[in-house]
Design an enzyme around this catalytic site. Sequence first.
Site, PDB file in Angstrom:
ATOM      1  N   ASP A   1       0.916  -1.263   0.041  1.00  0.00           N
ATOM      2  CA  ASP A   1       0.147   0.109   0.037  1.00  0.00           C
ATOM      3  C   ASP A   1       0.845   1.211  -0.021  1.00  0.00           C
ATOM      4  OD1 ASP A   1      -2.293   1.599   0.048  1.00  0.00           O
ATOM      5  OD2 ASP A   1      -3.373   0.909   1.811  1.00  0.00           O
TER       6      ASP A   1
HETATM    7  C1  NOJ Z   1      -3.904   4.051   0.247  1.00  0.00           C
HETATM    8  C2  NOJ Z   1      -5.194   3.193   0.382  1.00  0.00           C
HETATM    9  O1  NOJ Z   1      -4.960   2.571   1.613  1.00  0.00           O
HETATM   10  C3  NOJ Z   1      -5.396   2.009  -0.528  1.00  0.00           C
HETATM   11  O2  NOJ Z   1      -6.643   1.441  -0.446  1.00  0.00           O
HETATM   12  C4  NOJ Z   1      -5.369   2.622  -2.041  1.00  0.00           C
HETATM   13  O3  NOJ Z   1      -5.480   1.722  -3.034  1.00  0.00           O
HETATM   14  C5  NOJ Z   1      -3.914   3.357  -2.214  1.00  0.00           C
HETATM   15  N1  NOJ Z   1      -3.821   4.365  -1.084  1.00  0.00           N
HETATM   16  C6  NOJ Z   1      -3.611   3.869  -3.419  1.00  0.00           C
HETATM   17  O4  NOJ Z   1      -4.491   5.179  -3.911  1.00  0.00           O
END
Ligand code: NOJ
Length: 753
Positions: free
Chosen positions: A284
Amino acid sequence: MKKIVIFLLAACITTACREVSSQRTEMDGFLDSLMGRMTLEEKIGQLNLLTMGFDVTGPRISKGVEQKIRDGHVGGVFNLWTPNAVRKLQDTVLTQTRLKIPLLIGYDVIHGHRTIFPIPLAQAATWDIGLIERIATVVADEASADGLHWTFSPMVDLVRDPRWGRVSDTAGEDSFLGSEIAKAMVRGYEQGDLSNESTIMSCVKHFALYGAAEGGRDYNTVDMSRLRMYNDYLPPYKAAIEAGASSIMTSFNEVDGIPATGNRWLLTDLLREQWKFEGFVVADYTSVSEMENHGMGDKAAVTERAINAGLDMDMVSEYFTDELPALVKSGKVKEETVNAACRRILEAKYKLGLFDNPYRGITGDAGTRVSSAEKFELNREAALKSIVLLKNDGRTLPLDDSKRIAFVGPLVKNRRTLLGSSAAAADWRETETLWEALCSRRSGGRFTYAQGCHLVEDSLIRRMTDQQNGNVLDDRCGATLIREAVEVAERSDVVVAVLGEAYDMSGEAAGRSDIGLLSNQKALLRALEATGKPIVLVLMNGRPLTLQWEDDHIEAIVETWLPGACGGSAIVDILFGEVNPSGKITMTFPRNVGQIPIYYNYKNTGRPYSDNSKFTVKHIDVENSPLYPFGHGLSYTQFAYSPVRLSDTVMTVDRPVEATVTVSNVGLRSGEETVQFYIRDLVGSVTRPVKELKGFRRIKLEAGESEDVTFTVTPDMLKFYNSDLEWVFERGDFLLFAGGSSATDNVARFTLE
Ligand code: NOJ
């Protein structure tokens, strides 16, 4: 005849297997040759995912991306779309890089790309798995036509704490329902064949346990027993993988004391060895670099930990590109580990057909294959089926438009909220508001309007919302707004109060410590209630709210969630009874925050709750049941359930039991009902929940009509993980419940011999 069919089937399977294995050989040959020409730096470049600079969800953004692409240091980008933008980037790759490896283009397409459907929590409330799969197919079609290859969805995290803002992006609190939805979304996005250019690659997230953040504060610590993990939290990830998901995203939290992004047990032992996952694992947003804050060591140490744990792709941190060359040189990371990660990413690109067509999905005719009329109908169906009638005393609903109706509240004319926090590439300005839908659909009505209050309290308004995004700040003071609303209410026969959360009060980084209506909205509602007029409370929000006062004082309550682009018209049609509500909540609504976590499949304990005994599991200052239980949702008609009938009270390993219940529509109009089946294992080698959802069916009944709904219980449905983490059933007695919500006590008993 039978033999011929079997023979033909076998022949088809053999041919299909041969085709798959020859495709595999072809892919392997291609990738062997490509990787044979790649330098270590170029391989590491494939492991690097950068953001194109907006929709930032972390402490840093990527800089100088185009130059890094030219240098062969980037494998994929996200937060970018449109045919032109994607074409331009792929052109850069094809004309200015040595190996011309197309970029993978991803984005958070969560509940729609340009057409925004109801938020995932609302979609779950439809309990319509086929509908959810169709939505994912349409979403994939739109996203791929806009140059996207990869969506960071489905989000399958199990949730039991509505303070956590991201519950809006999940399917709710149940493992079984969540798994069915996870599979449907993966099937819809990928359709089992990524070479089909109207599909997109799915990314299951957030692996693992992200939904169990302590206190509902996003990004917080998680601590959980393996037993709870295996029985409750892990099944939806596993189901999504078994349905063919091609990638998975790690979570920000730790699992057993080690951050998920660097957790070898999670990413290798469980995911690859036990579950046989063959796709790739992406971090993430900056979760690799965040391991420094977790206290896992310096930049080099966390990089080494992440790749050796089984992480393939680094999102935004750029620690892989910075540190891996030296780590490989020093022997701390084996070159084969980098090769394996690189190969998984290249395989995904190959399966997507990017080496044949880097402009995948955007070539040929512009636009998507699904007509806008078809999308509109699907979206409307989803919104209609997701709306939940929580309460309807005295048949306050449906509304009668010969009456004078006052529509009051800051969400009556609000556009942005309808779409929810992740609105991808949609232009929210094109969304029809509830008021606009009302005026166009019920043109003969006598409607009045007052804003009544600001959407959020003044103290929150600047922090939570911004005016450019449609949360208009009205500079009249709260008292004036309420006075105006009361005057409008007094001149009406019924008041519809449209209240709830601003679009950015749920979703990522939107934990709340108090999940009631905001105090200014509550003040308005109290003032309206004091007029003595019947009140319908229409809620737009992304999570369960605490609504005890509202339930005690307001006649009818309708939960419309953040219902998407067709939300306005769907709400109007439900309120006026053009469509009978049929949604059922998939997360328990607590009476107050102190009850959290509160969920239907709790453990009995040694001192189960009793009204009559002080020394039992309870709070002494609140009624101990939830306000609205999991599975609850009313209709404008009524459904009656017969007692459950079993085909036999004894089940054997090879003889399942059939449970039948007769459901009758005893009201005056046709309606849809979701019939739910729950099981309780009465004695186990480990303690078992008081109820677990095992099946459900949505049926439609005309007034006066009845239907027998049969559910086959197999021994497999009785399996659970025991204390050795073995997936087993245990012989003994079970209860089977059938009804219209998890609170049903319509029960029969059987024994597994
Ligand atoms: C952080 C988020 O937790 C995740 O769900 C998302 O896909 C990513 N950012 C990318 O934007």
